[in-house]
Design an enzyme around this catalytic site. Structure first.
Site, PDB file in Angstrom:
ATOM      1  N   HIS A 112      29.181  41.870  29.686  1.00  0.00           N
ATOM      2  CA  HIS A 112      30.152  41.153  28.865  1.00  0.00           C
ATOM      3  C   HIS A 112      30.881  40.082  29.675  1.00  0.00           C
ATOM      4  O   HIS A 112      31.022  40.200  30.895  1.00  0.00           O
ATOM      5  CB  HIS A 112      31.142  42.141  28.245  1.00  0.00           C
TER       6      HIS A 112
ATOM      7  N   GLU B 231      33.985  39.218  30.073  1.00  0.00           N
ATOM      8  CA  GLU B 231      35.139  39.661  30.878  1.00  0.00           C
ATOM      9  C   GLU B 231      34.658  40.295  32.174  1.00  0.00           C
ATOM     10  O   GLU B 231      35.204  40.072  33.254  1.00  0.00           O
ATOM     11  CB  GLU B 231      35.942  40.735  30.144  1.00  0.00           C
TER      12      GLU B 231
ATOM     13  N   CYS C 189      36.023  44.785  24.173  1.00  0.00           N
ATOM     14  CA  CYS C 189      35.573  46.077  23.658  1.00  0.00           C
ATOM     15  C   CYS C 189      36.248  47.165  24.494  1.00  0.00           C
ATOM     16  O   CYS C 189      36.888  46.874  25.515  1.00  0.00           O
ATOM     17  CB  CYS C 189      34.053  46.182  23.731  1.00  0.00           C
TER      18      CYS C 189
ATOM     19  N   CYS D 261      35.221  47.231  28.251  1.00  0.00           N
ATOM     20  CA  CYS D 261      35.863  46.153  29.022  1.00  0.00           C
ATOM     21  C   CYS D 261      37.353  46.429  29.189  1.00  0.00           C
ATOM     22  O   CYS D 261      37.923  46.158  30.246  1.00  0.00           O
ATOM     23  CB  CYS D 261      35.651  44.803  28.349  1.00  0.00           C
TER      24      CYS D 261
HETATM   25 ZN   LIG Z   1      33.092  44.253  26.452  1.00  0.00          ZN
END
Ligand SMILES: [Zn+2]
Ligand SMILES: [Zn+2]
Length: 160
Positions: free
Chosen positions: A75, A77, A103, A106
């Site tokens: 992801h 991040e 999410c 993360c």
């Molecule tokens: Zn994520």
């Protein structure tokens, strides 16, 4: 002369970075900042030097995990955080700008790394059809400041 706020500059950069993503499912960009400086950037996708989903699976799309996300991608991040850490840059006390609310996985990492504030553009819950933004809930519960960016972006955000 219209003088942009740093919030606008960083979110517009995150949105521009999202457009670099090779994933077919969702394009997400992230900018990690300290005060008014950028310390790292990232967008979602498989680790550098592995896959380019859009080129390898142009018709079938990304290989999906059980939640329907790309199973190969890191992801945005996490890519931004990993790059900073790999280059010995402390992310403690930083602010993260991201085009999609984090999410839960993360969110756990953002909290663990001591990031103090998250500004996101779009709701992850709305995208996934979830009852609430679970990543945002987690961060707020444990003291990370979270804010939704509500201004109009100067760039086209239709695909992010
Ligand atoms: Zn994520
Ligand atoms: Zn993918």
């Amino acid at each position: 002369m219209n003088r942009p706020a740093f919030d606008d500059i960083f979110m517009e950069l995150a949105a521009s970075l999202a457009k670099r993503s090779h994933c077919i499912k969702k394009h997400v960009g992230a900018v990690l900042t300290k005060e008014t400086r950028i310390i790292s950037i990232g967008y979602n996708g498989p680790p550098a030097g592995t896959h380019n989903c859009d080129e390898e699976f142009p018709h079938e799309g990304c290989a999906k995990d059980s939640k329907g996300s790309c199973s190969l991608a890191i992801h945005a991040e996490q890519n931004a955080i990993l790059y900073a850490v790999k280059n010995n840059t402390s992310v403690e006390g930083s602010t993260l700008y991201v085009t999609l609310a984090p999410c839960l996985s993360c969110a756990r990492i953002i909290f663990s790394m001591g990031i103090k504030k998250v500004v996101y553009l779009k709701s992850y819950a709305a995208y996934k059809g979830l009852p609430s933004d679970e990543g945002v809930d987690f961060l707020q519960k444990f003291g990370v400041e979270v804010e939704q960016y509500r201004k109009e972006l100067a760039i086209d955000d239709a695909l992010i």
